[in-house]
Design a protein around this motif. Sequence first.
Motif, PDB file in Angstrom:
ATOM      1  N   ARG A  49      31.165  58.862  27.783  1.00  0.00           N
ATOM      2  CA  ARG A  49      29.814  58.830  28.345  1.00  0.00           C
ATOM      3  C   ARG A  49      29.883  58.226  29.734  1.00  0.00           C
ATOM      4  O   ARG A  49      30.685  57.341  29.983  1.00  0.00           O
ATOM      5  N   LYS A  50      29.019  58.719  30.614  1.00  0.00           N
ATOM      6  CA  LYS A  50      28.949  58.163  31.967  1.00  0.00           C
ATOM      7  C   LYS A  50      27.504  57.809  32.256  1.00  0.00           C
ATOM      8  O   LYS A  50      26.617  58.628  32.076  1.00  0.00           O
ATOM      9  N   GLY A  51      27.271  56.597  32.695  1.00  0.00           N
ATOM     10  CA  GLY A  51      25.926  56.158  33.048  1.00  0.00           C
ATOM     11  C   GLY A  51      25.111  55.778  31.824  1.00  0.00           C
ATOM     12  O   GLY A  51      25.564  55.857  30.690  1.00  0.00           O
ATOM     13  N   GLU A  52      23.903  55.343  32.091  1.00  0.00           N
ATOM     14  CA  GLU A  52      22.984  54.934  31.035  1.00  0.00           C
ATOM     15  C   GLU A  52      22.088  56.101  30.649  1.00  0.00           C
ATOM     16  O   GLU A  52      21.609  56.834  31.507  1.00  0.00           O
ATOM     17  N   ALA A  53      21.848  56.258  29.364  1.00  0.00           N
ATOM     18  CA  ALA A  53      20.934  57.299  28.893  1.00  0.00           C
ATOM     19  C   ALA A  53      19.499  56.870  29.206  1.00  0.00           C
ATOM     20  O   ALA A  53      19.132  55.717  28.978  1.00  0.00           O
ATOM     21  N   PRO A  54      18.694  57.770  29.738  1.00  0.00           N
ATOM     22  CA  PRO A  54      17.300  57.414  30.028  1.00  0.00           C
ATOM     23  C   PRO A  54      16.505  57.285  28.734  1.00  0.00           C
ATOM     24  O   PRO A  54      16.828  57.915  27.725  1.00  0.00           O
ATOM     25  N   GLU A  55      15.477  56.463  28.760  1.00  0.00           N
ATOM     26  CA  GLU A  55      14.605  56.328  27.606  1.00  0.00           C
ATOM     27  C   GLU A  55      13.795  57.615  27.476  1.00  0.00           C
ATOM     28  O   GLU A  55      13.202  58.082  28.451  1.00  0.00           O
ATOM     29  N   GLN A  56      13.783  58.197  26.299  1.00  0.00           N
ATOM     30  CA  GLN A  56      13.121  59.486  26.143  1.00  0.00           C
ATOM     31  C   GLN A  56      11.603  59.381  26.225  1.00  0.00           C
ATOM     32  O   GLN A  56      10.955  60.199  26.866  1.00  0.00           O
ATOM     33  N   TYR A  57      11.016  58.410  25.588  1.00  0.00           N
ATOM     34  CA  TYR A  57       9.561  58.250  25.604  1.00  0.00           C
ATOM     35  C   TYR A  57       9.213  56.819  26.010  1.00  0.00           C
ATOM     36  O   TYR A  57       8.871  55.989  25.180  1.00  0.00           O
ATOM     37  N   PRO A  58       9.308  56.521  27.312  1.00  0.00           N
ATOM     38  CA  PRO A  58       9.041  55.144  27.754  1.00  0.00           C
ATOM     39  C   PRO A  58       7.572  54.773  27.580  1.00  0.00           C
ATOM     40  O   PRO A  58       6.699  55.634  27.551  1.00  0.00           O
TER      41      PRO A  58
END
Length: 64
Positions: A49-58
């Motif tokens: 994995r590269k980078g942080e996964a974005p929050e799907q439903y912030p």
Amino acid sequence: MTETRLRQLEPVPGMKITFVFDYGDNWEFDIVVMHGSEESTCDTQVIERKGEAPEQYPEYEDFY
């Protein structure tokens, strides 16, 4: 929208695929096929994995 199974793409090692998720937000993930198998399976494995996964439903403040 078209449903496509990965095996329909006839993946081979080294093949690069861009996976688009959530068309409203247009998240794109680059996938590189590392190895394949002739056997049918539902198992997949993420090996890097590269980078942080974005929050799907912030949680937004009163945005509307």
